[in-house]
Design a protein around this motif. Structure first.
Motif, PDB file in Angstrom:
ATOM      1  N   ARG A  30      33.793  38.077  21.674  1.00  0.00           N
ATOM      2  CA  ARG A  30      34.646  38.661  22.724  1.00  0.00           C
ATOM      3  C   ARG A  30      35.945  39.195  22.149  1.00  0.00           C
ATOM      4  N   HIS A  70      44.982  44.837  25.778  1.00  0.00           N
ATOM      5  CA  HIS A  70      43.726  44.611  26.496  1.00  0.00           C
ATOM      6  C   HIS A  70      43.933  43.826  27.791  1.00  0.00           C
ATOM      7  N   ASN A  71      45.001  43.045  27.856  1.00  0.00           N
ATOM      8  CA  ASN A  71      45.246  42.219  29.045  1.00  0.00           C
ATOM      9  C   ASN A  71      45.575  43.036  30.283  1.00  0.00           C
ATOM     10  N   SER A  72      46.006  44.279  30.095  1.00  0.00           N
ATOM     11  CA  SER A  72      46.309  45.136  31.246  1.00  0.00           C
ATOM     12  C   SER A  72      45.122  46.030  31.616  1.00  0.00           C
ATOM     13  N   LYS A  73      43.959  45.746  31.056  1.00  0.00           N
ATOM     14  CA  LYS A  73      42.761  46.546  31.308  1.00  0.00           C
ATOM     15  C   LYS A  73      41.634  45.637  31.788  1.00  0.00           C
ATOM     16  N   PRO A  74      41.586  45.331  33.069  1.00  0.00           N
ATOM     17  CA  PRO A  74      40.535  44.443  33.587  1.00  0.00           C
ATOM     18  C   PRO A  74      39.125  44.935  33.264  1.00  0.00           C
ATOM     19  N   TRP A  75      38.900  46.232  33.292  1.00  0.00           N
ATOM     20  CA  TRP A  75      37.589  46.796  32.986  1.00  0.00           C
ATOM     21  C   TRP A  75      37.186  46.456  31.553  1.00  0.00           C
ATOM     22  N   LEU A 107      38.260  43.869  29.738  1.00  0.00           N
ATOM     23  CA  LEU A 107      38.000  42.428  29.661  1.00  0.00           C
ATOM     24  C   LEU A 107      36.590  42.117  30.159  1.00  0.00           C
ATOM     25  N   GLU A 108      36.158  42.835  31.192  1.00  0.00           N
ATOM     26  CA  GLU A 108      34.782  42.664  31.698  1.00  0.00           C
ATOM     27  C   GLU A 108      33.761  43.134  30.669  1.00  0.00           C
ATOM     28  N   THR A 158      33.451  40.598  27.922  1.00  0.00           N
ATOM     29  CA  THR A 158      32.658  39.449  28.366  1.00  0.00           C
ATOM     30  C   THR A 158      31.169  39.783  28.309  1.00  0.00           C
TER      31      THR A 158
END
Length: 191
Positions: free
Chosen positions: A146, A164-169, A171-172, A175
């Protein structure tokens, strides 16, 4: 008639010599089937694992996300006014989707000036090199799919800044890459 047959045979021979496996393998969800269909992919990833200690399943999941194992893939064109082509969104190309600057750095660091992003051997070697830099610069273990993927996508500096923490897409996506790597790891254990 003889000349036409000779010319056709010569062209067919040249085409066969120059053919490459740019199309994606048929079954991207089964690591064992992928390895049977493209044994050269597995050899390349195993060489990278031996040289750089990056597990095969981590490489496979990253390549799957970046290019779906399509060696000639490029980002789409951008268009001005919806119709005027303005160039590609980035310089990424090939299995690893490495950018021009990062690829040039890899070539210089490894001395592999002939490396091509469209060659699976070079692409996996690049991945091993890059992920080892990630270990060195960001302290991310080579088996941490990851976070290795997040640093691969955002770059070492971007990852360190936490972009990367400001990009929810993203992070998905990371995962999903991690989940795919775990599936590949289990499948590879039973091949």
């Amino acid at each position: 008639m003889y000349r036409r047959t000779l010319l056709t045979g010569l062209l067919a021979s040249l085409a066969a010599c120059g053919s490459r496996e740019f199309d994606s393998p048929r079954n991207l969800d089964d690591a064992c089937a992928l390895g049977r269909e493209r044994p050269n992919y597995m050899r390349a990833m195993r060489r990278t694992e031996r040289r750089w200690n990056v597990p095969v399943h981590v490489q496979m999941a990253t390549i799957h996300q970046e290019s779906r194992f399509d060696g000639d893939i490029r980002p789409p064109f951008q268009f001005a006014l919806g119709v005027i082509p303005m160039g590609r969104q980035s310089s990424a190309i090939g299995y690893s989707q490495a950018l021009d600057g990062t690829w040039a750095e890899y070539q210089q660091d490894t001395g592999n000036r002939r490396a091509r992003r469209t060659d699976i051997d070079d692409a996996t070697d690049f991945m091993g090199w890059y992920m080892n830099l990630t270990l060195e610069r960001n302290g991310i273990p080579l088996h941490d799919t990851r976070n290795q993927y997040l640093a691969y996508h955002e770059g070492h500096t971007g990852y360190a800044r936490g972009s990367h923490n400001s990009k929810p897409w993203l992070l998905e996506v990371a995962t999903r890459v991690e989940q795919r790597a775990e599936i590949y790891r289990m499948q590879l254990a039973s091949c």
